[in-house]
Design a protein around this motif. Structure first.
Motif, PDB file in Angstrom:
ATOM      1  N   TYR A  82      83.725 -12.969  46.457  1.00 12.55           N
ATOM      2  CA  TYR A  82      82.970 -12.190  47.446  1.00 12.55           C
ATOM      3  C   TYR A  82      82.330 -10.954  46.794  1.00 12.55           C
ATOM      4  CZ  TYR A  82      85.584 -14.707  51.169  1.00 12.55           C
ATOM      5  OH  TYR A  82      86.120 -15.638  52.007  1.00 12.55           O
ATOM      6  N   ALA A  86      78.291 -10.083  46.503  1.00 13.06           N
ATOM      7  CA  ALA A  86      77.671  -8.878  47.063  1.00 13.06           C
ATOM      8  C   ALA A  86      76.862  -8.153  45.991  1.00 13.06           C
ATOM      9  CB  ALA A  86      78.752  -7.956  47.638  1.00 13.06           C
ATOM     10  N   ASP A  90      72.798  -7.518  46.122  1.00  8.65           N
ATOM     11  CA  ASP A  90      72.236  -6.169  46.009  1.00  8.65           C
ATOM     12  C   ASP A  90      71.363  -6.041  44.762  1.00  8.65           C
ATOM     13  OD1 ASP A  90      73.309  -5.347  48.383  1.00  8.65           O
ATOM     14  OD2 ASP A  90      75.079  -4.399  47.499  1.00  8.65           O
ATOM     15  N   LEU A  93      68.053  -7.531  45.620  1.00  7.50           N
ATOM     16  CA  LEU A  93      67.301  -6.606  46.475  1.00  7.50           C
ATOM     17  C   LEU A  93      66.754  -5.449  45.644  1.00  7.50           C
ATOM     18  CD1 LEU A  93      69.673  -6.643  49.570  1.00  7.50           C
ATOM     19  CD2 LEU A  93      67.337  -7.532  49.494  1.00  7.50           C
ATOM     20  N   ILE A 121      71.285 -16.971  50.951  1.00  3.29           N
ATOM     21  CA  ILE A 121      71.546 -15.986  52.013  1.00  3.29           C
ATOM     22  C   ILE A 121      70.710 -14.720  51.872  1.00  3.29           C
ATOM     23  CG2 ILE A 121      73.888 -16.860  52.457  1.00  3.29           C
ATOM     24  CD1 ILE A 121      75.029 -14.538  50.862  1.00  3.29           C
ATOM     25  N   LEU A 122      70.047 -14.526  50.748  1.00  3.22           N
ATOM     26  CA  LEU A 122      69.198 -13.341  50.600  1.00  3.22           C
ATOM     27  C   LEU A 122      68.005 -13.454  51.546  1.00  3.22           C
ATOM     28  CD1 LEU A 122      69.030 -10.794  48.613  1.00  3.22           C
ATOM     29  CD2 LEU A 122      67.000 -12.000  47.764  1.00  3.22           C
ATOM     30  N   ARG A 123      67.824 -12.473  52.411  1.00  2.09           N
ATOM     31  CA  ARG A 123      66.742 -12.503  53.411  1.00  2.09           C
ATOM     32  C   ARG A 123      66.738 -13.834  54.171  1.00  2.09           C
ATOM     33  NH1 ARG A 123      63.288  -8.118  52.129  1.00  2.09           N
ATOM     34  NH2 ARG A 123      63.737  -7.264  50.080  1.00  2.09           N
ATOM     35  N   ARG A 124      67.924 -14.392  54.399  1.00  2.00           N
ATOM     36  CA  ARG A 124      68.151 -15.696  55.044  1.00  2.00           C
ATOM     37  C   ARG A 124      67.510 -16.856  54.297  1.00  2.00           C
ATOM     38  NH1 ARG A 124      67.040 -12.621  59.871  1.00  2.00           N
ATOM     39  NH2 ARG A 124      69.014 -11.790  60.647  1.00  2.00           N
TER      40      ARG A 124
ATOM     41  N   TYR B  82      79.609  -6.666  53.680  1.00  2.00           N
ATOM     42  CA  TYR B  82      80.153  -7.699  52.798  1.00  2.00           C
ATOM     43  C   TYR B  82      81.673  -7.795  52.958  1.00  2.00           C
ATOM     44  CZ  TYR B  82      75.711  -7.536  50.086  1.00  2.00           C
ATOM     45  OH  TYR B  82      74.407  -7.594  49.675  1.00  2.00           O
ATOM     46  N   ALA B  86      83.879 -11.069  54.274  1.00  2.00           N
ATOM     47  CA  ALA B  86      84.922 -11.725  53.478  1.00  2.00           C
ATOM     48  C   ALA B  86      86.214 -11.816  54.282  1.00  2.00           C
ATOM     49  CB  ALA B  86      85.143 -10.954  52.177  1.00  2.00           C
ATOM     50  N   THR B 147      71.562 -14.914  61.936  1.00  2.00           N
ATOM     51  CA  THR B 147      72.870 -14.301  61.723  1.00  2.00           C
ATOM     52  C   THR B 147      72.797 -13.498  60.439  1.00  2.00           C
ATOM     53  OG1 THR B 147      73.777 -16.044  60.314  1.00  2.00           O
ATOM     54  CG2 THR B 147      73.934 -16.389  62.703  1.00  2.00           C
ATOM     55  N   GLY B 148      73.718 -12.560  60.261  1.00  2.00           N
ATOM     56  CA  GLY B 148      73.680 -11.832  59.002  1.00  2.00           C
ATOM     57  C   GLY B 148      74.421 -10.515  59.016  1.00  2.00           C
ATOM     58  N   SER B 151      72.996  -4.750  54.071  1.00  2.00           N
ATOM     59  CA  SER B 151      73.227  -4.384  52.675  1.00  2.00           C
ATOM     60  C   SER B 151      72.946  -2.887  52.570  1.00  2.00           C
ATOM     61  CB  SER B 151      72.252  -5.167  51.788  1.00  2.00           C
ATOM     62  OG  SER B 151      71.887  -4.413  50.657  1.00  2.00           O
ATOM     63  N   PRO B 152      73.473  -2.232  51.530  1.00  2.00           N
ATOM     64  CA  PRO B 152      73.057  -0.839  51.325  1.00  2.00           C
ATOM     65  C   PRO B 152      71.530  -0.727  51.217  1.00  2.00           C
ATOM     66  CG  PRO B 152      74.902  -1.394  49.869  1.00  2.00           C
ATOM     67  CD  PRO B 152      74.482  -2.667  50.546  1.00  2.00           C
ATOM     68  N   HIS B 153      70.849  -1.831  50.901  1.00  2.00           N
ATOM     69  CA  HIS B 153      69.387  -1.807  50.795  1.00  2.00           C
ATOM     70  C   HIS B 153      68.691  -1.950  52.142  1.00  2.00           C
ATOM     71  CE1 HIS B 153      68.997  -1.911  46.381  1.00  2.00           C
ATOM     72  NE2 HIS B 153      70.146  -2.572  46.428  1.00  2.00           N
ATOM     73  N   ASN B 156      70.356  -6.436  57.928  1.00  2.00           N
ATOM     74  CA  ASN B 156      70.156  -7.890  58.049  1.00  2.00           C
ATOM     75  C   ASN B 156      69.492  -8.512  56.830  1.00  2.00           C
ATOM     76  OD1 ASN B 156      71.234  -7.976  60.687  1.00  2.00           O
ATOM     77  ND2 ASN B 156      69.282  -7.308  61.532  1.00  2.00           N
ATOM     78  N   LEU B 157      69.684  -7.921  55.668  1.00  2.00           N
ATOM     79  CA  LEU B 157      69.017  -8.446  54.471  1.00  2.00           C
ATOM     80  C   LEU B 157      69.760  -9.639  53.873  1.00  2.00           C
ATOM     81  CD1 LEU B 157      67.728  -5.203  52.712  1.00  2.00           C
ATOM     82  CD2 LEU B 157      66.418  -6.963  53.897  1.00  2.00           C
ATOM     83  N   VAL B 158      70.973  -9.893  54.354  1.00  2.00           N
ATOM     84  CA  VAL B 158      71.763 -11.023  53.870  1.00  2.00           C
ATOM     85  C   VAL B 158      72.217 -11.816  55.098  1.00  2.00           C
ATOM     86  CG1 VAL B 158      73.884 -11.681  52.666  1.00  2.00           C
ATOM     87  CG2 VAL B 158      72.523  -9.757  51.828  1.00  2.00           C
ATOM     88  N   GLY B 159      71.917 -13.107  55.131  1.00  2.00           N
ATOM     89  CA  GLY B 159      72.296 -13.866  56.315  1.00  2.00           C
ATOM     90  C   GLY B 159      71.831 -15.311  56.248  1.00  2.00           C
ATOM     91  N   GLN B 330      61.657  -1.782  52.622  1.00  2.00           N
ATOM     92  CA  GLN B 330      62.752  -2.705  52.370  1.00  2.00           C
ATOM     93  C   GLN B 330      62.869  -3.749  53.473  1.00  2.00           C
ATOM     94  OE1 GLN B 330      64.932  -3.900  50.319  1.00  2.00           O
ATOM     95  NE2 GLN B 330      64.318  -2.632  48.624  1.00  2.00           N
ATOM     96  N   LYS B 332      62.370  -7.013  55.702  1.00  2.36           N
ATOM     97  CA  LYS B 332      62.082  -8.383  55.284  1.00  2.36           C
ATOM     98  C   LYS B 332      60.622  -8.751  55.489  1.00  2.36           C
ATOM     99  CE  LYS B 332      65.161 -10.285  57.869  1.00  2.36           C
ATOM    100  NZ  LYS B 332      65.620  -8.970  58.346  1.00  2.36           N
TER     101      LYS B 332
END
Lengths: 375, 375
Positions: A82, A86, A90, A93, A121-124, B82, B86, B147-148, B151-153, B156-159, B330, B332
């Motif tokens: 995990y 992550a 990142d 990104l 999974i990045l930006r779906r 993240y 997990a 879904t998602g 991120s620190p960026h 919803n940037l990961v999903g 940043q 999407k």
């Protein structure tokens, strides 16, 4: 440089892709990736592989007019975690990878599974290219779209189906593998023969030395494995049936990897698979499904290739029969609590065997734990 | 208990599902979930919602013959991380959720996004049911399969795109929301009118009090929003076009949430959306696209519902124009560096506006930062 072999994977929904196999292909990766229409590429690699090929790959991509950056992880199965997932997301990104851009997985199976999952999974979902640099990745993990990481509960329990848009297998990269890595990958090569191609297994018995040494048999073997796997994947992408055959030996292997804490100093995936293949055939023989001499022929060939074939060959041991059985229960192939195995009626005659009695498995494992590791 | 309203979402590939809307539906959730054919269900919830409805839901599931367990997370946007993802995946594995089993998201938008994403990647995908308990989740996030996590960026940037197999919106759960949560959800209700349904916006202006108070207008509004969203999702599931309209106000909103560190004490998503909607209309007016009085009518209605509509209404501030612009980049929806906004020619007349000049946006934001928060 033209590839020695091209394997087409005719998936539907605009997801068909090519697997290019040949010596020296990495040098020309830039133009091939540029054809895919991205603006930027993030190369994901481990520090070892990045040290060997990173500059050449980034240089080729940049020469082809692409913005290219590098995201590295530590080598080894521990990176399928995990936390590393992550960090890779990142990192992508931070490289400003957008939906139309590409992720390029440069490395072995760990990098491919991890980078492919991050791309999924990045930006779906962004596209990704596989540039496998280990034998195991070239013949198995880079083809078919299974991506993922490990959980403390088991291997590959978290992931996605995400097909690459191109696979580029440069067989020259295998020259830099250690003998141990080469052997580990070879377990998966032999597996394709054992599943449903006895002629390929016989060819492997005769030619495996050339695959290791880097003769033309290497490209032939890599392409043959990709072709076999691609066929299965196209017919059963999501493993509702036939695709499970590719897991021959893997229910045992995943349990062994779990019980050795995914510690590659003790056991790498291919070694676990070699033990798993030998066990699957001996278990089949014990159940009266497969002639004992076929099981012996499998173990002999794997041993000749320098691979372990017994539970006691696992350095530091692998627990008792109950721990092994528990670890197997966490396998994804568990359904309603019963165990599903891939068993065989002989070399090249594997089949899916659902509903295997856990008591039979426990008794078999207990006997195997007594077996001489040199046998 | 029969639902007051049923909205069918006719997705292809066997993925069609129903959204049930009605007061008291949670009490009968067990039989409805049992019909889906699972053996076990893991309920994912936050500690607040689990305290209110957890026992009732688990009881109903168990009475219907299902093995049911509970996985809880801390309330608040901070759980879309993240680390919490997990923990949820490992919690689902500890509950021995297999491929044919179900994940049930019981809670607001955070729980739905998080649990849905965990379901999407657990064993490379298990089915999930949404039981949204906030207005925002009932009208927006539980429908459509996005879904998602954050991120620190950015948000919803990961999903993953992963459609539920059933959505069950019990409108009685909204009685336990704080007024602030209710208002925040209402921003998304008003949004549907602003996108393409001026009659619905006018109906909202007349009836919003009843939605808040819990009269029959509440079920009507929830179902109308679900119907509107389902229509868009069926036509453009992966947001290659029209679906982007649902992001009206959201490019601004996501930047504000990022700059307030997703700290819900300062700003919750719906409040950020309310400010974003007001900004999208004022920006449209400034560009000469939309009459100024329409922008005023939007802000007035949101303010009447108790929602913030200006940058200076953000407690603790939100940085300067450059930080806002950076945060928006940043998003999407950035493509090749240019900014895409959803703008409007009037109430119910929104459209996708790609290629917006960052200089225009910066100047607009600088002026907005001077605007009286009460205006």
């Amino acid at each position: 440089m033209s590839p020695a072999e091209t394997v087409h994977v005719p998936l539907d929904g605009g997801r068909a892709y090519d697997i290019l196999v040949g010596r020296g292909l990495l040098a020309g990766i830039g133009p091939r990736v540029a054809e895919l229409g991205a603006r930027a590429v993030a190369v994901v690699s481990d520090t070892t592989v990045a040290g060997l090929y990173g500059e050449a790959v980034l240089g080729s991509l940049r020469e082809a007019g692409l913005r290219a950056g590098l995201v590295t992880v530590a080598p080894g199965e521990g990176s399928k975690s995990y936390a590393t997932l992550a960090a890779v997301c990142d990192g992508l990104l931070a490289e400003r990878i957008e939906r139309r851009d590409l992720v390029l997985a440069l490395g072995g199976g760990v990098v491919g599974d991890l980078a492919g999952f991050a791309a999924a999974i990045l930006r779906r979902g962004v596209r990704f290219v596989q540039a496998p640099t280990s034998l195991l990745a070239q013949v198995d993990s880079s083809v078919g779209g299974k991506t993922g990481i490990n959980s403390p509960h088991g291997k590959n329990l978290v992931g996605a189906f995400h097909q690459p848009v191109l696979v580029l297998a440069d067989t020259a990269t295998l020259d830099s593998l250690t003998p141990r890595e080469m052997r580990a990958g070879y377990a998966e090569v032999a597996k394709y023969g054992l599943i449903d191609d006895p002629a390929f297994f016989a060819w492997c018995e005769a030619r495996f030395g050339e695959i290791f040494a880097g003769g033309p048999a290497r490209e032939t073997a890599v392409a043959a494995c990709c072709r076999a796997k691609a066929g299965v994947v196209v017919r059963d992408e999501r493993e509702d049936g036939e695709r499970a055959l590719l897991n021959l030996g893997h229910t045992f292997a995943h349990a062994l990897e779990r019980l050795t804490n995914y510690d590659s100093a003790r056991l790498v995936h291919g070694e676990a698979v070699a033990i798993g293949l030998a066990l699957a055939f001996r278990f089949s023989a014990r159940l009266g499904l497969c002639p004992g001499q076929e099981a012996g022929r499998v173990a002999n060939h794997l041993a000749l290739a320098g691979l372990p074939t017994t539970l006691r060959a696992v350095p530091g041991g692998c627990g008792d029969a109950d721990s092994l059985l528990d670890a197997m229960r966490q396998d994804k192939k568990v359904r309603d609590g019963a165990l599903t195995f891939i068993l065989a009626r002989g070399i090249g005659r594997s089949f899916i065997a659902p509903g295997i009695d856990p008591g039979e498995v426990r008794a078999f494992l207990a006997d195997e734990l007594e077996r001489d590791p040199r046998s």
